[in-house]
Design a protein around this motif. Structure first.
Motif, PDB file in Angstrom:
ATOM      1  N   UNK A 242       0.832  -1.186   0.000  1.00 55.92           N
ATOM      2  CA  UNK A 242       0.000   0.000   0.000  1.00 55.92           C
ATOM      3  C   UNK A 242       0.873   1.244   0.000  1.00 55.92           C
ATOM      4  N   UNK A 243       0.324   2.336  -0.461  1.00 59.67           N
ATOM      5  CA  UNK A 243       0.990   3.641  -0.425  1.00 59.67           C
ATOM      6  C   UNK A 243       0.436   4.420   0.752  1.00 59.67           C
ATOM      7  N   UNK A 244       1.316   4.926   1.603  1.00 58.42           N
ATOM      8  CA  UNK A 244       0.884   5.752   2.714  1.00 58.42           C
ATOM      9  C   UNK A 244       1.276   7.195   2.433  1.00 58.42           C
ATOM     10  N   UNK A 245       0.383   8.094   2.771  1.00 58.23           N
ATOM     11  CA  UNK A 245       0.657   9.512   2.603  1.00 58.23           C
ATOM     12  C   UNK A 245       0.544  10.180   3.959  1.00 58.23           C
ATOM     13  N   UNK A 246       1.601  10.899   4.332  1.00 57.76           N
ATOM     14  CA  UNK A 246       1.590  11.647   5.577  1.00 57.76           C
ATOM     15  C   UNK A 246       1.904  13.110   5.276  1.00 57.76           C
TER      16      UNK A 246
ATOM     17  N   UNK B 225       3.646  16.411   6.953  1.00 58.81           N
ATOM     18  CA  UNK B 225       4.531  16.867   8.022  1.00 58.81           C
ATOM     19  C   UNK B 225       4.413  18.385   8.090  1.00 58.81           C
ATOM     20  N   UNK B 226       4.029  18.895   9.248  1.00 58.50           N
ATOM     21  CA  UNK B 226       3.857  20.334   9.438  1.00 58.50           C
ATOM     22  C   UNK B 226       4.580  20.779  10.696  1.00 58.50           C
ATOM     23  N   UNK B 227       4.588  22.072  10.929  1.00 59.61           N
ATOM     24  CA  UNK B 227       5.187  22.586  12.164  1.00 59.61           C
ATOM     25  C   UNK B 227       4.365  22.171  13.382  1.00 59.61           C
ATOM     26  N   UNK B 228       3.130  21.712  13.154  1.00 57.24           N
ATOM     27  CA  UNK B 228       2.266  21.247  14.246  1.00 57.24           C
ATOM     28  C   UNK B 228       2.333  19.741  14.457  1.00 57.24           C
ATOM     29  N   UNK B 229       3.151  19.045  13.670  1.00 55.03           N
ATOM     30  CA  UNK B 229       3.289  17.604  13.828  1.00 55.03           C
ATOM     31  C   UNK B 229       3.105  16.853  12.525  1.00 55.03           C
ATOM     32  N   UNK B 230       3.050  15.538  12.645  1.00 54.48           N
ATOM     33  CA  UNK B 230       2.893  14.649  11.495  1.00 54.48           C
ATOM     34  C   UNK B 230       1.479  14.088  11.516  1.00 54.48           C
ATOM     35  N   UNK B 231       0.830  14.130  10.353  1.00 52.54           N
ATOM     36  CA  UNK B 231      -0.560  13.693  10.259  1.00 52.54           C
ATOM     37  C   UNK B 231      -0.725  12.673   9.137  1.00 52.54           C
ATOM     38  N   UNK B 232      -1.444  11.615   9.418  1.00 53.30           N
ATOM     39  CA  UNK B 232      -1.772  10.613   8.408  1.00 53.30           C
ATOM     40  C   UNK B 232      -2.822  11.196   7.465  1.00 53.30           C
ATOM     41  N   UNK B 233      -2.602  11.084   6.150  1.00 51.14           N
ATOM     42  CA  UNK B 233      -3.558  11.598   5.164  1.00 51.14           C
ATOM     43  C   UNK B 233      -4.348  10.460   4.541  1.00 51.14           C
ATOM     44  N   UNK B 234      -3.632   9.452   4.012  1.00 53.52           N
ATOM     45  CA  UNK B 234      -4.343   8.367   3.342  1.00 53.52           C
ATOM     46  C   UNK B 234      -3.460   7.138   3.189  1.00 53.52           C
ATOM     47  N   UNK B 235      -4.111   6.046   2.885  1.00 56.07           N
ATOM     48  CA  UNK B 235      -3.436   4.800   2.534  1.00 56.07           C
ATOM     49  C   UNK B 235      -4.178   4.213   1.349  1.00 56.07           C
TER      50      UNK B 235
ATOM     51  N   UNK C 199      -0.701  10.375  -5.663  1.00 53.81           N
ATOM     52  CA  UNK C 199      -0.107  11.530  -4.997  1.00 53.81           C
ATOM     53  C   UNK C 199      -0.934  12.787  -5.260  1.00 53.81           C
ATOM     54  N   UNK C 200      -1.430  12.939  -6.473  1.00 52.39           N
ATOM     55  CA  UNK C 200      -2.269  14.090  -6.802  1.00 52.39           C
ATOM     56  C   UNK C 200      -3.523  14.124  -5.932  1.00 52.39           C
ATOM     57  N   UNK C 201      -4.117  12.966  -5.711  1.00 50.96           N
ATOM     58  CA  UNK C 201      -5.300  12.877  -4.857  1.00 50.96           C
ATOM     59  C   UNK C 201      -4.973  13.330  -3.442  1.00 50.96           C
ATOM     60  N   UNK C 202      -3.826  12.910  -2.931  1.00 56.22           N
ATOM     61  CA  UNK C 202      -3.418  13.294  -1.573  1.00 56.22           C
ATOM     62  C   UNK C 202      -3.138  14.795  -1.486  1.00 56.22           C
ATOM     63  N   UNK C 203      -2.457  15.341  -2.498  1.00 51.92           N
ATOM     64  CA  UNK C 203      -2.147  16.775  -2.496  1.00 51.92           C
ATOM     65  C   UNK C 203      -3.441  17.584  -2.522  1.00 51.92           C
ATOM     66  N   UNK C 204      -4.377  17.172  -3.352  1.00 53.66           N
ATOM     67  CA  UNK C 204      -5.655  17.882  -3.437  1.00 53.66           C
ATOM     68  C   UNK C 204      -6.450  17.760  -2.136  1.00 53.66           C
TER      69      UNK C 204
END
Length: 92
Positions: free
Chosen positions: A1-5, A7-17, A34-39
């Motif tokens: 699977x592809x995991x998308x996280x 990373x921000x100044x407020x921490x790391x957040x899970x976006x999608x798998x 990746x485009x779906x995650x960015x959007x």
């Protein structure tokens, strides 16, 4: 699977798998995933897309750079080091 996280100044957040069983993880798949995650998080919130050095990922970079001109792409240094150390370990 592809995991998308994210990373921000407020921490790391899970976006999608993305479940990849039965799917060909080629350039087109990587660009779409990746485009779906960015959007999902908003292009204005993305500074860098970091991927491993797999061929499909490397081939996806130009398309992602064209699609998201304000976002940088980067190959993961940790993945490169892991491959290098693995090769060194095979010699001993």
């Amino acid at each position: 699977s592809n995991q998308t996280v994210l990373v921000t100044s407020n921490g790391v957040f899970f976006v999608s798998s993305t479940h990849c069983i039965g799917k060909k993880k080629d350039k087109a798949f990587m660009v779409e995933d990746i485009s779906t995650a960015v959007k999902a998080v908003g292009e204005e919130n993305v500074f860098i897309i970091c991927l491993d050095g797999a061929t499909a990922c490397t081939r996806a970079f130009p398309d992602l750079e064209e699609k998201f001109p304000k976002v940088f792409t980067l190959r993961c240094a940790t993945h490169g080091c892991n491959l290098l150390l693995g090769d060194i370990g095979k010699k001993f």
